[in-house]
Structure formats: structure tokens, C-alpha cells
Design a protein around this motif. Structure first.
Motif, PDB file in Angstrom:
ATOM      1  N   MET A  13       0.754  -1.169  -0.103  1.00 30.63           N
ATOM      2  CA  MET A  13       0.135   0.003  -0.018  1.00 30.63           C
ATOM      3  C   MET A  13       0.623   1.289   0.186  1.00 30.63           C
ATOM      4  N   ILE A  14       2.035   1.228   0.688  1.00 25.11           N
ATOM      5  CA  ILE A  14       2.880   2.334   0.603  1.00 25.11           C
ATOM      6  C   ILE A  14       4.234   1.901   0.382  1.00 25.11           C
ATOM      7  N   TYR A  15       5.113   2.692   0.118  1.00 26.91           N
ATOM      8  CA  TYR A  15       6.474   2.436  -0.301  1.00 26.91           C
ATOM      9  C   TYR A  15       7.470   3.492   0.269  1.00 26.91           C
ATOM     10  N   SER A  16       8.835   3.274   0.369  1.00 28.54           N
ATOM     11  CA  SER A  16       9.533   4.242   1.027  1.00 28.54           C
ATOM     12  C   SER A  16      10.577   4.601  -0.047  1.00 28.54           C
ATOM     13  N   PRO A  17      10.355   5.745  -0.815  1.00 29.38           N
ATOM     14  CA  PRO A  17      11.143   6.339  -1.634  1.00 29.38           C
ATOM     15  C   PRO A  17      12.537   6.615  -1.214  1.00 29.38           C
ATOM     16  N   SER A  18      12.864   6.984  -0.074  1.00 34.69           N
ATOM     17  CA  SER A  18      14.117   7.170   0.442  1.00 34.69           C
ATOM     18  C   SER A  18      13.815   6.841   2.000  1.00 34.69           C
ATOM     19  N   HIS A  19      14.899   6.882   2.786  1.00 34.93           N
ATOM     20  CA  HIS A  19      14.866   6.286   4.293  1.00 34.93           C
ATOM     21  C   HIS A  19      13.859   7.450   5.063  1.00 34.93           C
ATOM     22  N   GLY A  20      12.947   6.886   5.531  1.00 41.49           N
ATOM     23  CA  GLY A  20      12.133   7.485   6.495  1.00 41.49           C
ATOM     24  C   GLY A  20      10.748   8.313   5.763  1.00 41.49           C
ATOM     25  N   ASP A  21      10.989   8.018   4.261  1.00 41.32           N
ATOM     26  CA  ASP A  21       9.688   8.797   3.660  1.00 41.32           C
ATOM     27  C   ASP A  21       8.636   7.630   3.380  1.00 41.32           C
ATOM     28  N   ASN A  22       7.437   8.017   3.158  1.00 46.46           N
ATOM     29  CA  ASN A  22       6.457   7.194   2.842  1.00 46.46           C
ATOM     30  C   ASN A  22       5.533   7.694   1.770  1.00 46.46           C
ATOM     31  N   GLY A  23       5.607   7.069   0.707  1.00 49.43           N
ATOM     32  CA  GLY A  23       4.377   7.330  -0.342  1.00 49.43           C
ATOM     33  C   GLY A  23       3.247   6.438  -0.662  1.00 49.43           C
ATOM     34  N   PHE A  24       2.245   6.799  -1.133  1.00 51.15           N
ATOM     35  CA  PHE A  24       1.005   5.974  -1.579  1.00 51.15           C
ATOM     36  C   PHE A  24       1.446   5.237  -2.820  1.00 51.15           C
ATOM     37  N   THR A  25       1.177   3.812  -2.987  1.00 50.25           N
ATOM     38  CA  THR A  25       1.549   3.147  -4.197  1.00 50.25           C
ATOM     39  C   THR A  25       0.571   3.305  -5.057  1.00 50.25           C
ATOM     40  N   VAL A  26      -0.647   3.648  -4.748  1.00 51.34           N
ATOM     41  CA  VAL A  26      -1.740   4.044  -5.741  1.00 51.34           C
ATOM     42  C   VAL A  26      -1.964   5.563  -5.795  1.00 51.34           C
ATOM     43  N   PRO A  27      -1.788   5.909  -6.901  1.00 52.88           N
ATOM     44  CA  PRO A  27      -2.111   7.422  -7.317  1.00 52.88           C
ATOM     45  C   PRO A  27      -3.487   7.829  -6.845  1.00 52.88           C
ATOM     46  N   LEU A  28      -3.521   9.036  -6.539  1.00 50.30           N
ATOM     47  CA  LEU A  28      -4.842   9.608  -5.949  1.00 50.30           C
ATOM     48  C   LEU A  28      -5.440   8.841  -4.766  1.00 50.30           C
ATOM     49  N   PHE A  29      -4.761   8.112  -3.963  1.00 52.18           N
ATOM     50  CA  PHE A  29      -5.056   7.578  -2.984  1.00 52.18           C
ATOM     51  C   PHE A  29      -5.480   8.313  -1.821  1.00 52.18           C
ATOM     52  N   ASP A  30      -4.824   9.513  -1.595  1.00 52.66           N
ATOM     53  CA  ASP A  30      -4.985  10.453  -0.615  1.00 52.66           C
ATOM     54  C   ASP A  30      -6.519  11.044  -0.530  1.00 52.66           C
ATOM     55  N   GLY A  31      -6.884  11.309  -1.668  1.00 56.88           N
ATOM     56  CA  GLY A  31      -8.152  11.822  -2.146  1.00 56.88           C
ATOM     57  C   GLY A  31      -9.166  10.853  -1.549  1.00 56.88           C
ATOM     58  N   TYR A  32      -9.071   9.695  -2.138  1.00 52.82           N
ATOM     59  CA  TYR A  32     -10.023   8.613  -1.521  1.00 52.82           C
ATOM     60  C   TYR A  32      -9.917   8.293  -0.177  1.00 52.82           C
ATOM     61  N   MET A  33      -8.976   8.491   0.560  1.00 56.99           N
ATOM     62  CA  MET A  33      -8.871   8.122   2.039  1.00 56.99           C
ATOM     63  C   MET A  33      -9.828   9.379   2.747  1.00 56.99           C
ATOM     64  N   LYS A  34      -9.640  10.502   2.002  1.00 52.71           N
ATOM     65  CA  LYS A  34     -10.233  11.693   2.898  1.00 52.71           C
ATOM     66  C   LYS A  34     -11.956  11.612   2.524  1.00 52.71           C
ATOM     67  N   ARG A  35     -12.222  10.961   1.465  1.00 52.12           N
ATOM     68  CA  ARG A  35     -13.788  10.908   0.925  1.00 52.12           C
ATOM     69  C   ARG A  35     -14.238   9.575   1.823  1.00 52.12           C
ATOM     70  N   VAL A  36     -13.333   8.443   1.987  1.00 51.16           N
ATOM     71  CA  VAL A  36     -14.118   7.514   2.813  1.00 51.16           C
ATOM     72  C   VAL A  36     -14.170   7.604   4.184  1.00 51.16           C
ATOM     73  N   MET A  37     -13.022   8.225   4.543  1.00 51.95           N
ATOM     74  CA  MET A  37     -12.890   8.622   6.068  1.00 51.95           C
ATOM     75  C   MET A  37     -12.715  10.090   6.151  1.00 51.95           C
ATOM     76  N   PRO A  38     -14.023  10.992   6.277  1.00 54.16           N
ATOM     77  CA  PRO A  38     -13.880  12.238   6.366  1.00 54.16           C
ATOM     78  C   PRO A  38     -13.032  12.925   7.411  1.00 54.16           C
ATOM     79  N   THR A  39     -13.118  12.310   8.668  1.00 53.40           N
ATOM     80  CA  THR A  39     -12.265  12.842   9.495  1.00 53.40           C
ATOM     81  C   THR A  39     -11.134  12.008   9.937  1.00 53.40           C
ATOM     82  N   LEU A  40     -10.386  12.575  10.793  1.00 54.04           N
ATOM     83  CA  LEU A  40      -9.150  11.650  11.407  1.00 54.04           C
ATOM     84  C   LEU A  40      -9.662  10.738  12.155  1.00 54.04           C
ATOM     85  N   ASN A  41     -10.581  10.935  12.748  1.00 54.03           N
ATOM     86  CA  ASN A  41     -11.133   9.816  13.774  1.00 54.03           C
ATOM     87  C   ASN A  41     -12.322   9.109  13.452  1.00 54.03           C
TER      88      ASN A  41
END
Ligand code: ADP
Ligand code: MG
Length: 393
Positions: A365-393
């Protein structure tokens, strides 16, 4: 417009109506493989990129071209949960048949096939998923010790000699290479390295998620010099436009400039999304040209379809804490993001969320482009996460 003639082809590994923007990489691979066949110094390739950028279809195209150019090609698709020997054995046997060795009265060919037989017997003891039933005989002392690294090296050297004698080259095309277990990947790299040293024509063209670069380096430090790692990413704006307009043009359909602009902006030029948007725009339009409004309706439909399938199936595989971690990442934007920043959003210690992060990496689901970094392996997944979970909790 008529769904029967809709040319777009969204889907995993589905050949696009126009393989746009990949001419340069196709040429680069072709040059290196020709060098390999001619006994010159060359590098193999590990194509890396996120889900949906077109690695699988590019790899199929490369395999097709390579085969058409007289190479002996072995294609391996989904290494998930299978051992490398189990994947290689049937394909290598087929390759040897293609090298026309079995029926030919050729001592070297027969010996190579027996070496493969010895390899099968030795590996069967160690890997339970080898179902190969044919008895190919054996060649005592070659590829039959039971140690994967040693045996794969001798087997590849044997095959390389045979390919060379036939004026051919063996090229392995392996998709989703990140799933190969590290020790087995190391053995594969070592076998390829040995062939390179002996100037034997055996090459690898692989594809996988971005974590592949680190995996190869960890498996064998010299992997860095053995392969090129071209990044397969979103298309350029021009190539994205061609991906949309060329298939439509062949059916006498055009796009308004504003429609193209909308699609390029929303898809960020990711090949899979271009196919989805192309398909929906075609469906929404009543006639040519496809208008801005058609494209906007397509955006709505495409996003809701992705939310229900492409994004959704990935989301459903996650535990609650993994979902929370990804939601925190999304809060920061499309990424990549520092582990510390993500932990901060979660109001936790980096150490405390490290296991969750590790699980997300192993689930792809995520990968580490360089040490300590994290990226989504699926493009535009950030937008989806916000739609499916509107708030942090
Ligand atoms: N160069 C390209 N131009 C247009 N469409 C493409 C291109 N490459 C891939 N596609 C489309 O993108 C989608 C995903 O391709 P795929 O090869 O499965 O990606 P990956 O293996 O990187 O996940 C498919 O629908 C395919 O038709
Ligand atoms: Mg793929």
C-alpha cells in the motif's frame, strides 16, 4: 456514444488502444538486449512505478517485440506466494524447447535439459510448491546441490552457453518482481551476474513497485550496476492527450480542448485513470466532439466507480490501525511524507506506529522512496482516504 465501439480499456494489464509515451524506453530496452545478444556489455532493466502506470502492458509489449526479434523469451506474471524455482522451472523448460534443443541431436542442448532436471529434483526437496512432473534426467554435479544460489548460477550458465551456441539470447520478463522473496531474488541476481561476467546472453527485464530498487540493492549490492531502473510514471501532457485522442480519432471522434484539459487535470496523466476517464467521457457524450461538460460528468462517474472498486478493494484489505495511518498520511497531502510527520498527526511515537507502517509496506500500500519517507503506491489514494474517512477519527 455507442458503448459497443468505446475504444478505451481500463483494467489491470489490459492492453490500451494506444500505448502512448513509451517509445523512448522501448528503444532503450531494445538497444541493451541487442547488445546482450551480440556479446557486448549491457544492463538489464527493472521498471519501477506505482499501480496503474502501465508497467504490465509495457512489459508485455517489450516481451512481444523481443520475441519477434528472434530472442528466446520467458514471461512470468505473478510471483505472489510462489517460490522462484516453482515459477522458473516450467518456463525454462519451454524456453529450452523453443531453443529447439530437445529434438535436435545436440549434445549441449541435451545436457542443459538434464541440468534442469537435476535442478528440479534438488529444489523439490526444498520448495513444496513445485508441481513439475516430467523426469528430465540429471547431469551429476550441475545445478543439483540443493543450494538455490549455487544451483541457479550453474543452471543459468548452462542455459546461457546453449543460447549462445544457438546465436540467441534468453530474456526473462518478470512482472511484480517485488513479491519474490529476498533470498530467492538474491540468487536470481547472482545467476544473472555470473552470466554477465562470462558474457553469456541471459538478461532480465522486470517490473515492480518502487520498493524494488531497495530490495535489489539489499539482496546484492552490485545489483545497482547490473540493472537500469527506469521510472515508469504518469505520461507527459502530450502523451496523455495522444492516449485519449488517437483511439477516438480512429473512430472519427474528437475532444474539445477544454474537455482534454479537464481530464488531464483530474487524472494527473496516470495511464489507468486516462482509460477510465476516456471510457466515461465516451459514454457521457451524445456526439462528437466530446465537450467539457461530458468530461466533467465523466469525472464524477469515474471517481465514484474507482471509489467502489479500484480504491475500495485496497481499502478493504486494511486493519483499522492501517486505515488510520493512511488517513493521517492523506491529511498531509499526496506525499511522500516523513514517518515522523505522520506519527505526529496520529499523536503517537514513530516507534509505536512502525509495525503498522511495515505492514502497509508489505501489503504494497505504501513504499519508501528514501529512508524515512512514505508514499502511496496507488495514485490519488489520498483523495480517496479523505472521501471514505472524512475525519481523522
Ligand atoms: N502508455 C499508455 N498509454 C495509455 N494507456 C495506458 C498506457 N499504459 C497503460 N495504460 C492503461 O493503464 C491501465 C493500467 O496498466 P497496467 O499495465 O495494468 O499498469 P500497472 O501494471 O503499472 O499497474 C490499463 O488500463 C492500460 O490499458
Ligand atoms: Mg501490473
Amino acid at each position: 456514444m455507442d458503448p459497443r465501439t468505446n475504444p478505451y480499456a481500463p483494467g489491470a494489464g489490459t492492453l490500451p488502444p494506444e500505448l502512448s509515451g513509451r517509445d523512448e524506453i522501448i528503444e532503450r530496452v531494445s538497444i541493451q538486449l541487442d547488445r546482450c545478444k551480440n556479446g557486448l556489455a549491457f544492463r538489464g532493466f527493472l521498471l519501477v512505478g506505482l499501480r496503474g502506470v502501465g508497467k504490465t502492458v509495457l512489459l508485455s509489449r517489450l516481451a512481444q517485440d523481443t520475441e519477434a526479434n528472434g530472442f528466446t523469451v520467458v514471461s512470468i506474471e505473478t510471483p505472489e506466494r510462489r517460490s522462484l524455482p516453482a515459477l522458473l522451472i516450467p518456463s525454462l523448460r519451454t524456453a529450452l524447447i523453443r531453443l529447439n534443443l530437445i529434438s535436435a541431436a545436440n549434445d549441449l542442448g541435451k545436457k542443459t535439459l538434464r541440468a534442469l532436471g537435476g535442478f528440479v529434483s534438488a529444489m523439490k526437496v526444498k520448495y513444496q510448491d513445485i508441481e513439475f512432473g516430467l523426469d528430465l534426467g540429471n547431469e551429476p554435479g550441475i545445478a543439483d546441490s540443493g543450494d538455490l544460489e549455487n544451483d541457479l548460477v550453474s543452471l543459468f550458465v548452462e542455459i546461457g552457453r546453449t543460447a549462445k551456441a544457438k546465436n540467441s539470447a534468453l530474456v526473462l520478463f518478470i512482472d511484480e518482481i517485488q513479491y519474490i522473496e529476498e533470498a530467492q531474488f538474491a540468487a536470481l541476481i547472482m545467476a544473472l551476474h555470473k552470466c554477465t561476467q562470462l558474457q553469456l546472453p541471459v538478461a532480465l527485464v522486470g517490473a515492480g513497485l518502487p520498493q524494488l530498487v531497495g530490495q535489489a540493492g539489499r539482496a546484492k549490492s552490485y545489483a545497482e550496476r547490473l540493472f537500469e531502473y527506469p521510472e515508469i510514471g504518469p505520461l507527459t501532457a502530450d502523451a496523455a492527450m495522444t492516449a485519449l485522442t488517437a483511439p477516438a480519432h480512429r473512430k472519427n471522434v474528437s475532444f474539445e480542448a477544454e474537455a482534454l484539459k479537464e481530464i488531464l487535470e483530474k487524472t494527473k496523466c496516470y495511464p489507468y485513470f486516462l482509460q477510465e476517464w476516456g471510457k466515461h467521457s465516451w459514454q457521457c457524450a451524445n456526439k462528437s466532439p466530446i465537450t467539457k461538460q461530458d468530461a466533467e460528468t465523466a469525472t464524477m462517474l469515474a471517481i465514484s466507480e474507482l471509489d467502489g472498486s479500484f480504491f475500495r478493494v485496497r481499502f478493504d484489505r486494511l486493519t483499522p490501525s492501517e486505515k488510520k495511518y493512511l488517513r493521517a498520511m492523506a491529511e498531509l497531502g499526496s506525499g511522500p511524507h516523513r514517518s515522523g510527520d505522520i506519527a505526529h498527526i496520529l499523536q503517537k511515537d514513530v516507534q509505536a506506529v512502525a509495525p503498522t507502517r511495515a505492514n502497509l509496506i508489505s501489503k504494497g500500500m505504501i513504499y519508501s522512496p528514501s529512508h524515512g519517507d512514505n508514499g502511496f503506491t496507488v495514485p490519488l489514494f489520498d483523495g480517496y482516504m479523505k472521501r471514505v474517512m472524512p475525519t481523522l477519527n
